[in-house]
Design a protein around this motif. Structure first.
Motif, PDB file in Angstrom:
ATOM      1  N   ARG A  27       0.876  -1.165   0.000  1.00  0.00           N
ATOM      2  CA  ARG A  27       0.000   0.000   0.000  1.00  0.00           C
ATOM      3  C   ARG A  27       0.910   1.211   0.000  1.00  0.00           C
ATOM      4  N   VAL A  28       0.843   2.004  -1.058  1.00  0.00           N
ATOM      5  CA  VAL A  28       1.795   3.108  -1.200  1.00  0.00           C
ATOM      6  C   VAL A  28       1.110   4.404  -1.614  1.00  0.00           C
ATOM      7  N   VAL A  29       1.743   5.497  -1.220  1.00  0.00           N
ATOM      8  CA  VAL A  29       1.459   6.821  -1.753  1.00  0.00           C
ATOM      9  C   VAL A  29       2.685   7.151  -2.582  1.00  0.00           C
ATOM     10  N   ALA A  30       2.488   7.351  -3.872  1.00  0.00           N
ATOM     11  CA  ALA A  30       3.612   7.572  -4.784  1.00  0.00           C
ATOM     12  C   ALA A  30       3.715   9.052  -5.125  1.00  0.00           C
ATOM     13  N   ALA A  31       4.528   9.773  -4.362  1.00  0.00           N
ATOM     14  CA  ALA A  31       4.730  11.202  -4.621  1.00  0.00           C
ATOM     15  C   ALA A  31       5.382  11.383  -5.998  1.00  0.00           C
ATOM     16  N   PHE A  32       6.442  10.631  -6.256  1.00  0.00           N
ATOM     17  CA  PHE A  32       7.145  10.654  -7.540  1.00  0.00           C
ATOM     18  C   PHE A  32       8.035   9.425  -7.553  1.00  0.00           C
ATOM     19  N   TRP A  33       7.505   8.316  -8.034  1.00  0.00           N
ATOM     20  CA  TRP A  33       8.199   7.036  -7.998  1.00  0.00           C
ATOM     21  C   TRP A  33       9.273   7.018  -9.074  1.00  0.00           C
ATOM     22  N   ALA A  34      10.520   6.907  -8.658  1.00  0.00           N
ATOM     23  CA  ALA A  34      11.641   6.956  -9.596  1.00  0.00           C
ATOM     24  C   ALA A  34      12.812   6.151  -9.032  1.00  0.00           C
ATOM     25  N   ASP A  35      13.835   5.953  -9.830  1.00  0.00           N
ATOM     26  CA  ASP A  35      15.018   5.216  -9.405  1.00  0.00           C
ATOM     27  C   ASP A  35      16.010   6.196  -8.781  1.00  0.00           C
ATOM     28  N   VAL A  36      15.800   6.507  -7.511  1.00  0.00           N
ATOM     29  CA  VAL A  36      16.596   7.502  -6.798  1.00  0.00           C
ATOM     30  C   VAL A  36      17.773   6.828  -6.105  1.00  0.00           C
ATOM     31  N   ASP A  37      18.915   7.500  -6.146  1.00  0.00           N
ATOM     32  CA  ASP A  37      20.100   7.044  -5.427  1.00  0.00           C
ATOM     33  C   ASP A  37      20.678   8.267  -4.724  1.00  0.00           C
ATOM     34  N   ASN A  38      20.456   8.381  -3.424  1.00  0.00           N
ATOM     35  CA  ASN A  38      20.934   9.570  -2.727  1.00  0.00           C
ATOM     36  C   ASN A  38      22.340   9.400  -2.140  1.00  0.00           C
ATOM     37  N   ARG A  39      23.076   8.396  -2.579  1.00  0.00           N
ATOM     38  CA  ARG A  39      24.467   8.258  -2.145  1.00  0.00           C
ATOM     39  C   ARG A  39      25.333   9.343  -2.767  1.00  0.00           C
ATOM     40  N   ARG A  40      24.976   9.805  -3.956  1.00  0.00           N
ATOM     41  CA  ARG A  40      25.779  10.793  -4.682  1.00  0.00           C
ATOM     42  C   ARG A  40      25.289  12.227  -4.459  1.00  0.00           C
ATOM     43  N   ALA A  41      23.978  12.378  -4.314  1.00  0.00           N
ATOM     44  CA  ALA A  41      23.431  13.728  -4.155  1.00  0.00           C
ATOM     45  C   ALA A  41      22.058  13.649  -3.496  1.00  0.00           C
TER      46      ALA A  41
END
Length: 165
Positions: free
Chosen positions: A92-106
């Motif tokens: 069960r999700v609320v998808a604000a902006f579902w994307a392939d995010v990687d916050n290790r770099r930024a």
């Protein structure tokens, strides 16, 4: 009485324009926000809620803030590829902006629950403005999640970044 999960919109293209960072709900360490770990496809631990959140016919007492742009209720969702809704019985999700995010770099993913009166008043006004079918709405609490200047998987500290909430 009412509840709200708020999405603090940001510096990403939305409705043909850019929403300025000043229009976000206040966020970040100075606001007392927690942050997810710097990782690919990760997220927060289960975050207890002070008020049960009614979603999919159940009052959820906790949630997960996932780095890939979604809030989930039954378990962490590390999946980075969006799929059609409904997803499955245990997602069960609320998808604000579902994307392939990687916050290790930024970037950072911040979140908090709030019962601060100015935030509740703003949330109540926003809900009544954008959902006129709820003219008497009064937020009792809000959950603010903000993906701030995050980049995509495979990106670097020089890659384009986006913010949303």
């Amino acid at each position: 009485a009412g509840w709200a999960v708020l999405v603090a919109l940001g510096e990403w293209l939305w409705a043909g324009g850019v929403v300025p960072l000043a229009d976000f709900y206040p966020f970040g360490p100075t606001q007392g926000d927690a942050a997810t770990r710097k990782q690919d496809d990760g997220g927060s631990e289960l975050r207890p809620l002070s008020v049960p959140f009614p979603f999919f016919g159940a009052g959820h007492t906790g949630l997960y803030v996932n780095n890939n742009g979604i809030i989930s209720f039954l378990k962490e969702v590390s999946q980075f590829t969006p799929v059609a809704f409904p997803i499955s019985k245990d997602r069960r999700v609320v998808a604000a902006f579902w994307a392939d995010v990687d916050n290790r770099r930024a970037g950072d993913v911040y979140y908090r629950e709030s019962t601060e009166q100015p935030i509740l008043e703003r949330a109540s006004r926003d809900i009544m403005q954008y959902f006129p079918e709820f003219p008497g709405f009064s937020a009792q609490w809000v959950f603010i999640a903000t993906w701030y200047r995050v980049t995509f998987f495979g990106g670097s500290s020089f890659s384009p970044v986006s913010s949303w909430g």
